[in-house]
Write an enzyme that holds these catalytic residues in place. Structure first.
Site, short mmCIF file in Angstrom:
data_model
loop_
_atom_site.label_atom_id
_atom_site.label_comp_id
_atom_site.label_asym_id
_atom_site.label_seq_id
_atom_site.Cartn_x
_atom_site.Cartn_y
_atom_site.Cartn_z
CB CYS A 16 102.86 -95.23 61.73
SG CYS A 16 103.59 -94.24 63.07
CG ASP A 64 113.74 -83.69 18.86
OD1 ASP A 64 113.94 -82.69 18.16
OD2 ASP A 64 114.38 -84.76 18.73
CG ASP A 79 116.05 -88.91 20.09
OD1 ASP A 79 115.98 -87.70 19.82
OD2 ASP A 79 116.36 -89.77 19.26
#
Length: 901
Positions: free
Chosen positions: A13, A442, A654
């Protein structure tokens, strides 16, 4: 500091995981300890000079749990799905054997009450000892089978760190102890002729309650384990993508070897229908690969010699040989599996709430149970009633559901994300993504293809030709890594130009490049030996002190307004030419931007391009804000600026220069085709190059967080409601009381409910709101019926001063196929026609006007023409059509009518 991973056993738990975290976190030299209840794994960040893994394991064992370090090589240990499967099988066996003894026990104990036929030796006071002792013997195997609840629970209680097992152990143990006490009292009564005592204790033994509690909890654990196994099905599918063997060429001979034995540089033979075992580069042959398992892209990708290939790709057609570049844990598939497991094992910030609650919850429940027991005795209730109440409180309060609320949803969400080409690197990133209110993007490689093409060349001096300008730019750009350079290099190589030597090459970030030409003649014109040449923007000219005339500036502006990136070519102190390079917008970027807006997310494009070029792209994709002429380091500052304005910013990029912004943003999202640095800096990695996948990632985050909140609510609501009921608070008023057996069933049901709710995430599907935004094939301003080039040009073939935008469906390629046919507008024959002009709010491009026009013309008898510039629609309609119907058509198309005349 080092980070080490451990498997922790015995946890059941949230209180267990919280106890382990506290114990390890208190060690000197440990910075953080994070335990995931679902995967049973713990990540510890510690100082190896102060503490070591052995000490950490000893600390965990002292509080009643087990631990062992995970192997560094994830192939040397069972995967999470394998472990879940083994746990489910073990839980099933435990439940089945427990049930085997529970059924006869219940028959013996409850048979008389249910008027079932029982053997005569169980009937009557004289047979009381046989009746009770038989129940005791049937209960013992159930206790042994479920002994882990007692060993773990009592150990944790002894170390003052009670958990769910402590509640079960105390509750069911108390029932057994009372039953044994009753057994002795019955034996005493029979021996001393006190039949009234025998009859009293025969009624309430609680052996069956103890066995039923343990069996029902065992059933709950089995169902829970089976459900948890399903949460990792997506990960299991990824693991199964790995082939076990590969055909390798060694010494010219093709041999079959295990995938684990492939070495870097091996030549691997792939035939149709096979799956690639590792990453590499094709050295012979060509093929068509299905990369959907990794990237989420459904369309096959054509590959030939020199192209890179990734593991888990399925070879559709053609045989080829590729060189192994990345093997073992370095392959794309192995990294994906590791990232998914790591994310599933990490803890979202919201999970800390459950840990804090669980840390106090179990001791409070034990106190409530004791209070209920004493309170009912004081109130005059029987000992049996008070004991039953106390046991019910203990059993029903087990915080299993609370501990499973978050990790089950995280596991299911990250696994589903992997199927969709979305790698979620941490649970924290997954949680934060649902709060995003601004997306900063971008431009190059994110909104656009990142593969610019040369549009046209302009010459500003009679001394030079187009080829001269291209040759100068080529000689500079072939030394550069800038995306625009590739367009110039490609164009020059197509003309079979060779670059001349350049000395003193300098690249100025965000401005351009320059150097000194080492050449005697330039295609037969005057020598430029030792003359400085350059290629860049206005900032470069300013830095080099080169004047730019108003006429040239006007040409720059014109090129930029068409969406191109203009590059000025300089010789000495003179600007001699301009090269316009355009980077086409990615298919899907327009729809993704629309979807962000529909989700209430503000969009911002960050680019180093000049303002006019940026604004041209802005008009095409419909992005909210544009910040142009940025240097690489400025992107991070813009992320912080939008945060200061109250936005929760995400950054999508990227490139290498995007890494600071990806790290600074609340959520960094890297396009999968980008650099390793960008990917390592991001919270979420998109394995394909589609911006639409970023929309899916945020939608998935919202779905996961919605599920977590539902789970936490029901877990807390359940305990808040059931504890008072179990304690008997409603007994005096309504006669409602919860027996220990029903309490055990309810507790198990709550855990299964939470896990099952998380499993709904396996049915998650992205919802693209802007469904009818087509591919970039038609001009925004071309009149209806004008045919455009089928080759998806970046400039309209009808009007060269117009940039392409999405207007019509992708399949429409000719005049006859256009969705809006001129003849349908001009040849409708209607009587009693009326005319009206509607003022329409929300149209921003040709796509918008076409959508409104199409919606209006779809009404029977209506002829409509939309003027984008004036934001109006001229409508001719019959008496049978109402103005409200016209307005409704515009509204259904996604726009609003603000006036009419």
């Amino acid at each position: 500091m080092q980070t080490h991973y451990f498997t922790v056993t015995g946890m059941s738990c949230a209180a267990c995981s919280a106890n382990v975290e506290k114990a390890v976190g208190r060690l000197v030299g440990v910075e953080t300890a994070q335990v995931n209840l679902l995967t049973k794994r713990m990540a510890v960040k510690y100082n190896p000079d102060t503490v070591n893994p052995h000490t950490i394991i000893q600390t965990i064992e002292k509080i009643g749990y087990g631990a062992f370090p995970l192997a560094e090589d994830n192939t040397a240990r069972p995967s999470a799905p394998q472990a879940d499967s083994e746990i489910a099988d073990a839980e099933k066996k435990q439940f089945v054997f427990s049930l085997f003894f529970l059924i006869p026990l219940m028959y013996v104990s409850m048979g008389r009450m249910l008027r079932l036929p029982l053997p005569s030796f169980f009937a009557g006071t004289e047979n009381a000892l046989i009746f009770v002792f038989t129940q005791f013997l049937l209960t013992l195997p159930v206790l042994v089978l479920n002994r882990r609840f007692f060993t773990n629970g009592l150990t944790s209680l002894f170390h003052r760190a009670p958990n769910m097992n402590s509640l079960i152990a105390v509750g069911s143990g108390a029932a057994v102890i009372y039953g044994v006490f009753a057994l002795y009292r019955i034996g005493y009564g029979l021996g001393h002729g006190q039949l009234d005592v025998v009859q009293l204790y025969m009624k309430d033994l609680y052996f069956e309650s103890s066995a039923m509690i343990l069996t029902l909890i065992s059933l709950g654990k089995f169902l829970e384990a089976r459900a948890k196994k399903k949460t990792s099905e997506a990960l299991e599918k990824l693991i199964q993508l790995r082939p076990r063997t590969a055909q390798v060429l060694r010494n010219g001979i093709e041999i079959e070897i295990p995938v684990e034995n492939i070495a870097v540089g091996d030549a691997i033979v792939i035939r149709p229908g096979q799956t690639l075992p590792v990453d590499g580069t094709i050295i012979d042959g060509s093929t068509s690969l299905d990369e959907s398992a990794v990237t989420g892209e459904s369309m096959p990708v054509e590959k030939t010699v020199g192209d890179s290939v990734i593991s888990a790709s399925h070879n559709i057609s053609g045989s080829f040989i590729f060189r192994a570049d990345k093997v073992g844990n370095d392959t794309t598939l192995a990294r994906i599996i590791a990232l998914v497991e790591e994310a599933a094992s990490s803890k979202a910030p919201v999970a800390k709430l459950a840990d804090v609650i669980s840390g106090y919850f179990v001791p409070i429940v034990m106190l409530i149970s004791l209070t209920a027991f004493i309170g009912w005795l004081i109130a005059g209730a029987s000992f049996e009633f008070a004991l039953s109440t106390a046991i019910s409180v203990l059993v029903i309060s087990c915080p299993c559901a609370l501990g499973l609320a978050t990790p089950t949803a995280i596991m299911a969400g990250t696994g589903k994300g992997a199927q969709l080409g979305i790698l979620i690197r941490s649970a924290e990133g997954l949680e934060l993504a649902h709060r995003v209110t601004a997306v900063l993007l971008d431009k190059t490689g994110t909104i656009t293809e990142g593969k610019p093409t040369l549009q046209h060349i302009e010459v500003f001096s009679d001394q030079y030709t187009d080829n001269d300008i291209l040759w100068i730019a080529y000689s500079l750009e072939h030394l550069s890594e800038h995306p625009l350079a590739h367009a110039i290099i490609k164009a020059a190589e197509e003309k079979k130009l060779s670059p001349f030597k350049v000395s003193g090459f300098v690249a100025v970030h965000g401005k351009g490049i320059y150097g000194t030409a080492i050449v005697d003649e330039l295609n037969g014109i005057s020598s430029i030996r030792n003359v400085r040449i350059g290629a860049g923007n206005m900032k470069l000219c300013s830095e080099l002190g080169i004047p730019v005339s108003e006429a040239i500036q006007a040409r720059l502006t014109e090129a930029a307004e068409k969406g191109a990136s203009p590059l000025l070519v300089t010789i000495g102190n003179e600007c001699v030419g301009l090269i316009a390079v355009a980077d086409p917008v990615k298919q899907g970027s327009i729809r993704a931007i629309h979807d962000f807006h529909e989700m209430g997310i503000h969009t911002v494009m960050l680019t180093g391009d000049n303002q006019r070029t940026a604004e041209a792209i802005q008009k095409i994709v419909g992005i909210g804000d544009v910040v142009a002429e940025l240097l690489p380091q400025d992107k991070k500052a813009k992320v912080e600026y939008y945060r200061s304005k109250g936005f929760s910013p995400a950054f999508i990029g990227d490139g290498i220069n995007d890494a600071p912004a990806l790290t600074a943003a609340d959520v960094g999202i890297a396009i999968g085709g980008g650099t390793d640095i960008a990917i390592e800096s991001a919270d979420i990695v998109l394995m394909n190059n589609s911006l639409e996948t970023a929309v899916t990632a945020i939608q998935l985050s919202k779905a996961v967080m919605r599920t977590i909140k539902q789970n936490l609510f029901w877990a807390l609501f359940y305990n808040s409601l059931c504890i008072p009921l179990a304690a008997g608070l409603f007994y005096t008023l309504f006669g409602l009381k919860l027996s220990p057996m029903f309490a055990a069933a309810a507790m198990s049901f709550s855990s299964v409910t939470v896990v099952t709710n998380a499993l709904r995430l396996n049915r998650f599907r992205p919802k693209y709101i802007a469904q009818d935004v087509g591919n970039m094939q038609y001009c925004c301003v071309a009149s209806v019926g004008e045919k455009l080039d089928d080759a998806k040009p970046t400039v309209c073939s009808v009007r060269t001063d117009s940039f392409i935008c999405s207007v019509a469906e992708p399949e429409a390629k000719t005049e006859s196929e256009l969705p809006m046919k001129q003849e349908n507008i001009t040849h409708k024959e209607n009587t009693n026609m009326k005319n009206i002009t509607l003022t329409i709010e929300g149209m921003s491009c040709g796509h918008c006007s076409a959508r409104v026009e199409k919606a209006l013309n779809a009404i029977e008898g209506v002829s409509a023409k939309v003027d984008l510039e004036t934001k109006t629609a001229s409508v001719t309609y019959p008496d049978t059509v109402t103005i409200d119907a016209l307005k409704a058509a515009v509204t259904d198309a996604g726009y609003s009518v603000t006036g009419s005349h």
